[in-house]
Design an enzyme around this catalytic site. Structure first.
Site, PDB file in Angstrom:
ATOM      1  N   GLU A 264       0.818  -1.212   0.000  1.00  0.00           N
ATOM      2  CA  GLU A 264       0.000   0.000   0.000  1.00  0.00           C
ATOM      3  C   GLU A 264       0.857   1.270   0.000  1.00  0.00           C
ATOM      4  O   GLU A 264       0.616   2.202   0.756  1.00  0.00           O
ATOM      5  CB  GLU A 264      -0.950   0.002   1.193  1.00  0.00           C
ATOM      6  CG  GLU A 264      -1.897  -1.179   1.176  1.00  0.00           C
ATOM      7  CD  GLU A 264      -2.956  -1.139   2.270  1.00  0.00           C
ATOM      8  OE1 GLU A 264      -4.111  -1.425   1.954  1.00  0.00           O
ATOM      9  OE2 GLU A 264      -2.626  -0.841   3.427  1.00  0.00           O
TER      10      GLU A 264
ATOM     11  N   ASP B  17      -8.233  -9.448   4.159  1.00  0.00           N
ATOM     12  CA  ASP B  17      -8.027  -8.283   5.012  1.00  0.00           C
ATOM     13  C   ASP B  17      -9.064  -8.164   6.118  1.00  0.00           C
ATOM     14  O   ASP B  17      -9.923  -7.290   6.053  1.00  0.00           O
ATOM     15  CB  ASP B  17      -8.049  -7.018   4.131  1.00  0.00           C
ATOM     16  CG  ASP B  17      -7.525  -5.803   4.864  1.00  0.00           C
ATOM     17  OD1 ASP B  17      -6.998  -5.972   5.961  1.00  0.00           O
ATOM     18  OD2 ASP B  17      -7.650  -4.696   4.315  1.00  0.00           O
TER      19      ASP B  17
ATOM     20  N   GLU C 275     -12.642  -2.634  11.918  1.00  0.00           N
ATOM     21  CA  GLU C 275     -12.675  -1.878  10.664  1.00  0.00           C
ATOM     22  C   GLU C 275     -13.765  -2.372   9.713  1.00  0.00           C
ATOM     23  O   GLU C 275     -14.407  -1.581   9.030  1.00  0.00           O
ATOM     24  CB  GLU C 275     -11.295  -1.990   9.997  1.00  0.00           C
ATOM     25  CG  GLU C 275     -11.219  -1.401   8.612  1.00  0.00           C
ATOM     26  CD  GLU C 275      -9.837  -1.586   7.974  1.00  0.00           C
ATOM     27  OE1 GLU C 275      -8.917  -2.104   8.645  1.00  0.00           O
ATOM     28  OE2 GLU C 275      -9.687  -1.210   6.805  1.00  0.00           O
TER      29      GLU C 275
HETATM   30  C1  BDP Z   1      -6.148  -2.461   5.967  1.00  0.00           C
HETATM   31  C2  BDP Z   1      -6.480  -1.081   6.451  1.00  0.00           C
HETATM   32  C3  BDP Z   1      -5.344  -0.119   6.333  1.00  0.00           C
HETATM   33  C4  BDP Z   1      -4.091  -0.730   6.912  1.00  0.00           C
HETATM   34  C5  BDP Z   1      -3.815  -2.049   6.247  1.00  0.00           C
HETATM   35  C6  BDP Z   1      -2.641  -2.811   6.859  1.00  0.00           C
HETATM   36  O1  BDP Z   1      -7.573  -0.619   5.708  1.00  0.00           O
HETATM   37  O2  BDP Z   1      -5.715   1.071   6.997  1.00  0.00           O
HETATM   38  O3  BDP Z   1      -3.004   0.134   6.762  1.00  0.00           O
HETATM   39  O4  BDP Z   1      -4.912  -2.895   6.411  1.00  0.00           O
HETATM   40  O5  BDP Z   1      -2.903  -3.788   7.558  1.00  0.00           O
HETATM   41  O6  BDP Z   1      -7.083  -3.320   6.538  1.00  0.00           O
HETATM   42  O7  BDP Z   1      -1.494  -2.450   6.671  1.00  0.00           O
END
Ligand code: BDP
Length: 694
Positions: free
Chosen positions: A283, A357, A385
């Protein structure tokens, strides 16, 4: 009753305090800070439970509470203490000690921390109404590193946080130490958590600068007596950002030296620093792949810097590449499996419970079992989340139990995820479980009273990954609401049903990732045009006029090949795939006949309806507690359940309206139509929902 005291309320149980020791005897002339904190906790507890602190005694006698640790046994050389050496660092026993004038209760730990865990255990039992005389408890954690991962930014914003701001007040640290830091440490210690990563995985290198390390050291000093180590997230590009190095390439000697010097600097301030947690090449975060190096090369470089000091690197496997893969859920396995055995001994690869996730339901992550020569940490998300933030009641103990008890079959039948993670199958000497924290500055810590249960359950399952979610719920409910068994059982039943209700109204039958873009608040299954296809709900459900679901069998992405037999075979065939994973693994015609005899469409509608009615039942159960629960929390939970009921209905209606627009089918006879048309739901916007822009 504002929730601040968590499960450490120490109110007398409905049945009364079964046993009040006559006094406390420690074998220490000069008790360590940890033993002093244990004595403080006994004071806090008994004063609250009985109205007075326990007096200190000189020698063990009838009715005494005797505390002994191997590190501190001055007074007990003559008594026959149980041998706790086999229980490891954090283990303890609670047993009967025969003294000249009768029996005493003895808590014995190998270390002072072990003894402290025993003290908390005794206090929890006492608070729940148990008689602690005559016990023979032998406890040791199955997992070494039991960590909370805070996703807290230095400006106090918490990524995916629904409980206010970060509890770390970086601006006022190190000079002002909020009382909360200590209460936080007490709560963690009471459930066996022994490490805390303070900062967001989307890391800011600033935390590695001297002024911030001084702040970190101040927190570490508060936590140390409670057996808790601090960890930090390390931004891979820190050498460039903080000291202007031209590269962060892990094979570059200047870069290696920079990290070694940084590690030396950290340990000079924090001698028991735990190590680094790293999100790299995921990301948009920097990482070794920016220089053509592997995750192992990146992790090992940091591991070498920490190794002389005994620190570890927790390297996250939550990655996805710059180019879109054919199936995102395959990515972590594809990248990490070939690196098995390539990591230093002080690296743990940290893997989310499922391959996508933190969804309301996913199959377990296929890396569990697949990495034979690499220790794997299990990463769970305590903050919700994807399960309705802190407003929806969703007890995650059952979700985590489902993952931990899932059979990977890699080492034959019974190769559960729990046994992979605790090293029983792999023989890995380093074991860890991490939970993404749900804690913030809200008075009740977690944004809702029931979300405290998820913090609590996380600690208990990290200590014993084979513990029962129901048992944990029962203990928590008794401690938190201090009720008689009837009210407690109502609360436990609510908790045990709650996560499945969320699955039903959000993502039934193996559907996944249907939440609103960015903030993940509410339903948005119609979204099909974002920067990357694998960010869109459409990518995951692929619904068309004829069928819905993601084919992950041999005829599709073949993600199924990442699992061992017989799972591969079972999940390849619709007939042997459990309903709850159906659309995760298969693309299924709407008129497919389910095991129940109904069509897929009818079954799907039924799940949504069930989810909505389950929330209705939660409300009815909660109302039945009027008079049995304090009014303050009764009212607050009630209001949250109203929000949940409204949002469950929204999820159902918006989802059904959308599926109908795709499949053109009518609702089964007798089904209530959505309250609005699809256009209404699509037009809803939430520019200020928590998590927008994260
Ligand atoms: C996702 C989230 C994000 C996190 C990412 C992670 O949306 O905010 O940074 O995981 O685990 O679930 O790095």
């Amino acid at each position: 009753e504002d929730g601040y005291r968590l499960w450490l309320r120490y109110t007398a149980p409905a049945s009364g305090v079964a046993f009040t020791p006559s006094n406390i005897v420690t074998g220490c002339d000069d008790p360590s800070p940890t033993i002093r904190k244990s004595l403080d906790e006994l004071d806090i507890a008994f004063e609250s439970l009985t109205g007075s602190k326990l007096p200190r005694g000189e020698a063990p006698g009838q009715g005494a509470l005797v505390l002994a640790s191997a590190a501190c046994n001055d007074g007990f050389a003559q008594t026959d203490r149980p041998d706790v050496s086999g229980l490891g660092q954090d283990g303890y026993t609670i047993s009967t000690l025969a003294t000249g004038d009768g029996d005493a209760v003895l808590i014995a730990g190998q270390s002072d921390a072990g003894l402290m865990y025993g003290v908390f255990d005794l206090l929890m039992r006492t608070s729940r109404g148990e008689d602690v005389r005559g016990l023979s408890v032998e406890e040791a954690p199955s997992v070494d590193l039991r960590l909370l991962n805070h996703w807290d930014n230095l400006d106090r914003h918490v990524e995916r946080g629904y409980a206010g701001q970060s509890i770390w007040n970086w601006h006022l640290l190190p000079d002002f130490l909020d009382r909360r830091y200590e209460d936080y440490a007490r709560a963690n210690a009471s459930i066996g958590i022994n490490g805390v990563s303070l900062t967001n995985v989307n890391a800011d290198a600033t935390v590695l600068t001297p002024p911030y390390l001084e702040k970190v050291a101040a927190l570490a000093d508060v936590f140390r007596p409670y057996g808790i180590k601090v960890y930090l997230t390390a931004r891979f590009s820190a050498p460039m950002e903080l000291d202007g190095l031209p590269t962060a390439d892990p094979v570059n000697e200047d870069v290696q030296e920079w990290w070694q010097a940084k590690a030396d600097e950290i340990y000079a301030r924090i001698p028991d620093f735990g190590g680094f947690l790293v999100k790299a090449n995921s990301e948009g975060q920097p990482g070794p792949q920016d220089y053509g190096r592997s995750h192992a090369e990146g992790a090992n470089m940091l591991a070498d810097a920490l190794e002389p000091h005994g620190g570890v690197v927790m390297w996250r496997a939550f990655v996805y590449s710059a180019e879109e893969p054919e199936d995102r859920v395959k990515q972590a396995y594809t990248e990490f499996k070939p690196l098995d055995g390539a990591f230093r001994d002080n690296v743990i690869v940290q893997v989310k419970n499922g391959p996508l996730d933190f969804q309301p339901r996913e199959p377990f992550h296929p890396l569990f079992g697949a990495m034979e020569d690499t220790p794997l940490a299990l990463e769970l998300q305590v903050t919700k989340e994807y399960l309705g933030f802190s407003t929806h009641l969703a007890y995650l103990g059952t979700l985590w139990e489902e993952v931990l008890s899932a059979d990977t079959y890699v080492y034959g039948q019974g190769s559960t995820v729990a046994k992979v993670v605790d090293g029983a199958l792999t023989g890995e000497p380093l074991t860890a479980i991490a939970g993404v924290s749900n804690i913030g500055s809200d008075r009740n810590w977690t944004g809702s009273h029931f979300d405290q249960a998820n913090w609590y359950a996380f600690g208990r399952l990290a200590w014993n990954p084979e513990a029962s979610a129901e048992r944990i719920a029962r203990d928590w409910a008794a401690l938190t609401f201090s009720t008689g068994p009837e009210a407690r059982d109502v609360i436990v039943d609510m908790m045990m049903a709650s996560r499945e209700a969320v699955v039903n109204y959000m993502t039934p039958l193996g559907l996944t990732h249907l939440m609103g873009t960015g903030h993940h608040y509410g339903p948005a299954p119609w979204v099909d045009d974002l920067g990357r296809a694998d960010w869109t709900p459409y990518y995951y459900h692929r619904a068309t006029k004829d069928a819905i679901g993601f084919d992950r069998t041999q005829t599709g992405s073949n993600a199924i090949a990442q699992y061992a037999e017989p799972l591969r075979e079972n999940w390849s065939d619709i007939a042997t795939t459990p309903d709850e994973l159906l659309l995760w693994f298969h693309r299924v015609p709407w008129d497919h006949e389910m095991k129940s005899g109904r069509t897929l469409w009818e079954a799907l509608v039924d799940h949504y309806d069930r989810g909505v009615s389950q929330v209705g039942e939660l409300k009815v159960h909660w109302q039945s507690l009027e008079g049995a629960i304090d009014r303050e929390r009764l009212r607050e939970v009630s209001a949250y359940l109203d929000i949940q009921a409204k949002e469950a209905r929204w999820w159902r209606d918006a989802s059904l309206a959308y599926w109908m627009s795709v499949n053109g089918l009518d609702l089964p006879a007798g089904t209530e139509p959505p309250a609005h048309d699809l256009g209404y739901y699509k037009a809803l916007e939430f520019p200020n929902a928590p998590g927008q822009g994260e």
